[in-house]
Design an enzyme around this catalytic site. Sequence first.
Site, PDB file in Angstrom:
ATOM      1  N   ASP A   1       0.818  -1.214   0.000  1.00 55.78           N
ATOM      2  CA  ASP A   1       0.000   0.000   0.000  1.00 55.78           C
ATOM      3  C   ASP A   1       0.849   1.259   0.000  1.00 55.78           C
ATOM      4  OD1 ASP A   1       0.962  -0.256   2.624  1.00 55.78           O
ATOM      5  OD2 ASP A   1      -0.969  -0.912   3.416  1.00 55.78           O
TER       6      ASP A   1
ATOM      7  N   ASN B   1      -7.698  -3.222  14.806  1.00 51.93           N
ATOM      8  CA  ASN B   1      -9.066  -3.587  14.416  1.00 51.93           C
ATOM      9  C   ASN B   1      -9.089  -4.769  13.448  1.00 51.93           C
ATOM     10  OD1 ASN B   1      -8.121  -2.408  12.084  1.00 51.93           O
ATOM     11  ND2 ASN B   1      -9.660  -0.777  11.987  1.00 51.93           N
TER      12      ASN B   1
ATOM     13  N   HIS C   1      -7.241  -5.060  10.664  1.00 50.18           N
ATOM     14  CA  HIS C   1      -6.991  -4.767   9.248  1.00 50.18           C
ATOM     15  C   HIS C   1      -5.648  -5.332   8.788  1.00 50.18           C
ATOM     16  CE1 HIS C   1      -4.991  -0.766  10.500  1.00 50.18           C
ATOM     17  NE2 HIS C   1      -4.068  -1.382   9.791  1.00 50.18           N
TER      18      HIS C   1
ATOM     19  N   GLU D   1      -9.755  -2.212   5.768  1.00 52.91           N
ATOM     20  CA  GLU D   1     -10.411  -1.986   7.051  1.00 52.91           C
ATOM     21  C   GLU D   1     -11.589  -2.954   7.243  1.00 52.91           C
ATOM     22  OE1 GLU D   1      -9.186  -0.028   9.194  1.00 52.91           O
ATOM     23  OE2 GLU D   1      -8.171   1.645   8.221  1.00 52.91           O
TER      24      GLU D   1
END
EC number: 3.5.99.6
Length: 236
Positions: free
Chosen positions: A62, A128, A130, A135
């Site tokens: 990314d 979380n 990810h 996400e």
Amino acid sequence: MKLEIINSQIEAGQKGLQIFKQAIQQGAQVFGLATGSTPISIYDAITQSDLDFTKFISINLDEYKGLANNHPESYHYFMNKYFFSKKPFAHSYMPNGLADDLKSETKHYDQIIEENPIDLQILGIGRNGHIGFNEPGTSFNSQTHIVNLTDNTIQANSRFFDSIDQVPKQAVSMGIASIMKSKEILIAAYGKEKAQAVKEFIEGPVTEDVPASILQKHPKVTVILDQAAAALLSKK
């Protein structure tokens, strides 16, 4: 899924180096790389080793939208600092967060992945759950895409910037389906703040609410954890 519980970052680095060496011995030529604090100990061990990557290809997960490659918080800068300046590859591909047409950039990046199937993919995991910038709620069928970062991720990344207002709000990320095409995956997590996410992705249901949980379906995954990150697991 193979669990490796380690006692130090140095030990984690050596485990990661060992997995890289084994992959190369088995013919790996394309490596999927990640950024953030998690892989640094692995990269340190690799860059201090005698491994040669000059005939290999790297593909990064990314990149933020809108940061110049020489910006200290861009992932281009990170990879040059911790890996490429010490161990260059024949070709290193990273998403172009400065592209005029980001939608075209995502399609172009998927084409790169299609033409260069990843042999070994490195991952970290967010609090979380990810992976990459995928996400909670991201489709398991997602390819490379433009991501609107959640408030939690922006907050977590704000420690790297002078103010939270400077944190990019979007990124280009490989999708979950893109990641799952990798022949082998190495994911690492350290610290008590990752313990809940670790428990959910290893022992919880496979759900898009916890993106990393899809790794339960992958045939070859190694998970490197320190004691704190593994603390909530019922089986170790």
